[in-house]
Scaffold this active site. Structure first.
Site, short mmCIF file in Angstrom:
data_model
loop_
_atom_site.label_atom_id
_atom_site.label_comp_id
_atom_site.label_asym_id
_atom_site.label_seq_id
_atom_site.Cartn_x
_atom_site.Cartn_y
_atom_site.Cartn_z
CE LYS A 1 -32.23 6.95 -9.14
NZ LYS A 1 -31.64 7.94 -9.92
CB SER B 1 -31.29 13.80 -13.40
OG SER B 1 -29.92 13.55 -13.97
#
Ligand code: PLP
Length: 345
Positions: free
Chosen positions: A61, A312
């Protein structure tokens, strides 16, 4: 809510991903790519894990948040930015704000885990709490944005964020060369759509498959019905995929660039998370194990292929992970390429 994909705009291009990569150069980590002979043997393919759990703030992110802030005007940055998130986007935006001197406000539920509040504050963000039962986070954030002149930075449905997330796949392809298959987890679809754009441009023959929890399968159903599907309150251990739907930008991009979507069970997510910790010594959070689960559970098969798998993120409360693992028992192999399998007891 429906949307006609045929008329939808593809808001992000590979040139945007390339530009994002230049902004991130020397600031985001070029995360390592790991391989495992055990995984290669079990899956009969050549697997490359892109380890975004080692990214700054512990998840990809940071790429999108920084790329978005870097493109705001100096005036907008000085006024500040705001987001609502109790997850990885909050910490990512807080760090990006610190680096780019943009005061950051994060709206979080007042029952958010203490560690997350503290982590977000430690990057210098102001945390504004709201009451989940009586207030909507959108309304709280919108009111603050208006009052203080702050720019709202969404976690996935925002072109600069999508372009930033696409740099994950760009780096992976640069490092390992072309791939036959890329597996990417999917919540709101920022990571998946960004990675699909970059992959289609640099490895045109590569199959791109999005992976989501069976219990939060809105994107898979949207993909197959070509109509945006919404799940109000998805219940899955993969908290990064608890989004209610794809967005107005991510949905058309996914329809255009992604080849398929698959789902994995809660038990499969935990088995794969455990496998990554135990065998690869890689600490991933449940959402970070989604793409791996599609491969290790045999949901996507790829004999003799070169396979990219994106891990991720790795922000998981260790006490909670211990509890999840202790719920699993060894049972005989069912239909998984793993030499064993666990079921939730
Ligand atoms: C946000 C997040 C996701 C989902 O990303 P989207 O862009 O919303 O699809 C997956 N894994 C982790 C670790 C995340 O933080």
């Amino acid at each position: 809510m429906t949307q006609s994909p045929a008329s939808a705009i593809l808001a992000v291009t590979d040139a945007d991903v390339q530009a994002a990569a230049q902004r991130l150069a020397g600031i985001a980590h070029r995360t390592p790519v790991m391989t495992s002979t055990t995984v290669n043997r079990l899956t009969q393919s050549e697997v490359f894990f892109k380890c975004e759990n080692f990214q700054r703030t512990g998840a990809f992110k940071f790429r999108g948040a920084y790329n978005a802030l870097a493109q705001l005007s100096v005036e907008a940055r000085e006024r500040g930015v705001i987001a609502f998130s109790s997850g990885n986007h909050a910490q990512a935006l807080a760090l990006a704000g610190q680096l780019l001197k943009a005061p950051t406000t994060i709206v979080m539920p007042d029952d958010a885990p203490h560690v997350k509040l503290e982590a977000t504050r430690s990057y210098g963000a102001e945390v504004v709490l709201y009451d989940r039962a009586t207030q909507s986070r959108e309304a709280v954030a919108q009111q603050l944005a208006t009052e203080r002149g702050l720019t709202l930075i969404p976690p996935f449905d925002y072109p600069p964020v999508i372009a930033g997330q696409g740099t994950v796949a760009k780096e992976l392809l640069e490092e390992v060369g072309t791939l036959d298959l890329l597996l990417v987890c999917c919540g709101g679809g920022g990571l998946l759509s960004g990675c699909a754009i970059a992959t289609r441009a640099h490895a045109p023959q590569c199959r791109i498959i999005g992976v989501e929890p069976k219990q939060a399968d809105d994107a898979t159903r949207s993909f197959y019905s070509r109509t945006l599907q919404v799940i109000d309150n998805p219940k899955t251990v993969a908290d990064g995929a608890r989004t209610t739907s794809l967005g107005q930008y991510t949905f058309p991009l996914i329809l255009h660039y992604v080849d398929d979507m698959v789902t994995v069970s809660e038990a499969a997510i935990l088995r794969s998370m455990f496998f990554l910790w135990e065998r690869l010594k890689v600490v991933v959070e449940p959402t970070g194990a989604l793409a791996t689960a599609a491969l290790l559970e045999g949901i996507v098969r790829s004999p003799s292929q070169r396979v990219g798998v994106i891990l991720s993120g790795g922000n998981v409360d260790l006490a909670q992970a211990g509890k999840l693992f202790s719920q699993m028992q060894k049972t005989p192999k069912v239909r998984s390429p793993l030499p064993w399998t666990w079921e939730l007891s």
